[in-house]
Design an enzyme around this catalytic site. Structure first.
Site, PDB file in Angstrom:
ATOM      1  CG  HIS A   1      -1.845  -1.175   1.252  1.00 47.89           C
ATOM      2  ND1 HIS A   1      -2.095  -1.897   2.406  1.00 47.89           N
ATOM      3  CD2 HIS A   1      -2.566  -1.776   0.279  1.00 47.89           C
ATOM      4  CE1 HIS A   1      -2.933  -2.880   2.133  1.00 47.89           C
ATOM      5  NE2 HIS A   1      -3.229  -2.835   0.857  1.00 47.89           N
ATOM      6  CG  HIS A   2       1.449   3.231   2.771  1.00 49.59           C
ATOM      7  ND1 HIS A   2       0.770   2.333   3.576  1.00 49.59           N
ATOM      8  CD2 HIS A   2       0.610   4.280   2.600  1.00 49.59           C
ATOM      9  CE1 HIS A   2      -0.425   2.827   3.887  1.00 49.59           C
ATOM     10  NE2 HIS A   2      -0.549   3.994   3.305  1.00 49.59           N
TER      11      HIS A   2
END
Length: 208
Positions: A100-101
Site C-alpha cells: 500500500h505504501h
C-alpha cells in the site's frame, strides 16, 4: 527474462492486460521525478547517483519476483530414519515491503511441517520466506503464500506458519505507533484440524 515472465503471469492471474517491464533508464527517470516531487534537487552532488542506486537496490529488494518456490523446495530427501514428527524452523528474519505504501515490513517467521516420508533442507525454508518476502506484500498474504507453497509442493501431513512483524507504514506515518507488532498464523492439513497440534506448534515457538 524471469521478471518479465512473472509480470505476464501475474497479469494473467488477475485478468489484466500484459504488463511491460520498464527499462533501467525509465526506472531511474522515475526516481528523479520522485526526488523533484519531494522538493529535492536531483542534480545536487549528493543525489547525482541516487536514481542509479535506487534502481539497483530495487532489483535486490524485490528479487522474489524472479524466484520460484517450486525451484526452492524442489529437492527433498527420503532418508529420515522413520522420523515423522514436526520439523520447526523458527525466528527466520525477513523483510518485505507494504504493497500500500511501499514502506518496509520487518519481522520473523516460524514455519513447521509434518513430513510424509520426505523432508526438505532447512535452508530451503529460509529461502522460501525470502521468495515471498522480497515482493510487495501484506502480512496476511505472505503468511498464506508460504503455507500454500509448503503444502502444495512438499505434500506434508500438515503445515503451520506464524509471522510476527513491525510495519513501518504504521510506525513512520499515519498513526505513528512505534514498536507495535502484528501476528498472523495459518494452518494446513493436520494442523488445521487438530487443536493439540496447533498448541504444540505455539509451545515449540516459545521454548528456548
Amino acid at each position: 527474462m524471469d521478471a518479465i515472465l512473472n509480470l505476464r503471469e501475474n497479469a494473467a492471474r488477475q485478468g489484466e492486460k500484459t504488463l511491460t517491464r520498464p527499462t533501467r533508464e525509465e526506472a531511474e527517470a522515475a526516481v528523479r521525478t520522485l526526488l523533484l516531487w519531494a522538493g529535492e534537487n536531483p542534480d545536487r552532488e549528493g543525489l547525482l547517483d541516487t536514481p542509479k542506486r535506487v534502481a539497483k537496490s530495487y532489483g535486490e529488494l524485490f528479487s522474489g519476483y524472479n524466484e520460484s518456490p517450486e525451484e526452492v523446495l524442489g529437492t527433498t530427501f527420503e532418508e529420515v530414519s522413520g522420523y515423522n514428527d514436526p520439523v520447526l524452523v523458527k525466528d527466520i528474519p525477513f523483510f518485505s515491503h507494504c504493497e500500500h505504501h511501499m514502506v518496509p515490513i520487518i519481522g520473523k517467521a516460524h514455519i513447521a511441517y509434518l513430513p510424509d516420508d520426505r523432508v526438505v533442507g532447512l535452508s530451503k525454508i529460509g529461502r522460501l520466506v525470502d521468495v515471498f518476502g522480497r515482493r510487495l506484500q501484506t502480512q496476511e498474504s505472505i503468511t498464506a503464500q508460504i503455507a500454500d507453497a509448503m503444502d502444495t509442493i512438499l505434500h506434508p501431513r500438515g503445515v503451520a506458519v506464524m509471522i510476527e512483524a513491525e510495519h513501518l507504514c504504521m510506525s513512520m506515518r499515519g498513526v505513528k505507533k512505534q514498536g507495535s507488532t502484528t501476528i498472523t498464523t495459518t494452518f494446513r492439513g493436520t494442523y488445521r484440524d487438530d487443536a493439540n497440534a496447533q498448541a504444540r506448534f505455539m509451545t515449540m515457538i516459545r521454548l528456548g
